[in-house]
Design an enzyme around this catalytic site. Sequence first.
Site, short mmCIF file in Angstrom:
data_model
loop_
_atom_site.label_atom_id
_atom_site.label_comp_id
_atom_site.label_asym_id
_atom_site.label_seq_id
_atom_site.Cartn_x
_atom_site.Cartn_y
_atom_site.Cartn_z
N LEU A 209 0.62 -1.49 0.28
CA LEU A 209 -0.03 -0.30 -0.13
C LEU A 209 0.82 0.78 -0.11
CD1 LEU A 209 -1.80 -0.96 2.96
CD2 LEU A 209 -3.29 -0.82 0.51
N HIS A 210 0.17 2.30 -1.00
CA HIS A 210 1.55 3.61 -0.70
C HIS A 210 0.46 4.47 -1.49
CE1 HIS A 210 1.69 2.39 -5.23
NE2 HIS A 210 2.14 3.41 -5.53
N ARG A 211 -0.44 4.45 -1.77
CA ARG A 211 -1.38 5.82 -2.52
C ARG A 211 -1.74 6.62 -1.68
NH1 ARG A 211 -1.09 5.88 -7.67
NH2 ARG A 211 -0.12 3.53 -9.14
#
Length: 366
Positions: A209-211
Amino acid sequence: MKRIDLIAGARPNFMKIAPIIGALNDAKNRGSELRFRLIHTGQHYDRAMSGSFFEELGIPDPDINLEVGSGTQAEQTAGIMMAYEKILLKEKSDLCLVVGDVTSTMACSIAARKLGVPVAHVEGGIRSGDWTMPEEINRVVTDSITNWFFTTSQTANDNLRQAGVDEDRIFFVGNTMIDTLLTQLPRLRPPECWNALALEPSNYFVVTLHRPGNVDGEQGLLSLLEAIVDGTRGFPVVFPVHPRTAKQLGELGIRTPQLHYIDPLGYLEFNYLVRHARAVITDSGGITEETTVLGVPCLTLRDNTERPETITMGTNELIGTNPSNLAPALARLKAGKWKKGGIPPKWDGKTSERIVKILEQLLIGA
């Protein structure tokens, strides 16, 4: 001789540029007049985010490092444009070749075209339709000034045609990231956590996850992780933590024995985890391409995608950003009802060879 500037600035670029470098070197060895100058903008400048990838993928040291470093979107864009402009004013190349959709892609394209250097865009034409994503703006701006497009799918071709791009400027070649994946498959290696967590093939999940929409809001991130843990109960969940997410996790203090946070991994170790996972839960676009080729189920925590072929042909499904959507999707997976998927056309490991042959025709008439 004709010289090409190859632009690499951020981690997603490196997997796409490495096989092009290999194909250009092969062409040189057989007498081609094409040469290249590798320019690292320094958008991702720390060793964990760039240095190890260069070593693992056999990318040579850059001929030029602009060393732009971190900053806001505008600061990075301006810094890259100014630094690359100075390089071109001192010694201009015959083509600027950019890949993907990071800030470096857009910034170098603008600087090049302003000085009369043509631009080729590898992975041109992809669109998510989501203007909250900086990458979408980078894609649209880059494509609006690109001379030649190397595309990964018929959908990308259609997007460019609808934007008024002439057919003779569009080259459907495939996916250079898959060139890298297929080349590196024999070299994939287990990370340290493999034995430490007693992982077994098809018996764990991988999460990335990074957005900002998923990780910047505390409650949203907490809800997503709770849904992931609930839906994957009985299986280890391995989460290589992006720096942006690590900060949030530290503040939230989320801990459960099932969920294993690990440091970011290099290419060879991360894709070993992906290859042997029961499934991948992600908000990344590139990973959906790799899981499609590897035949690994992929659940994408986004409401849109710029890579629809990973859904229509591959193993990916859009789950959305609502945590409640995860449970039924994971239930289908556990019940063995996930689609098998297939590999999109020209994702065969030979894309870079096609690109170099076309560049020879465009630049030297070979």
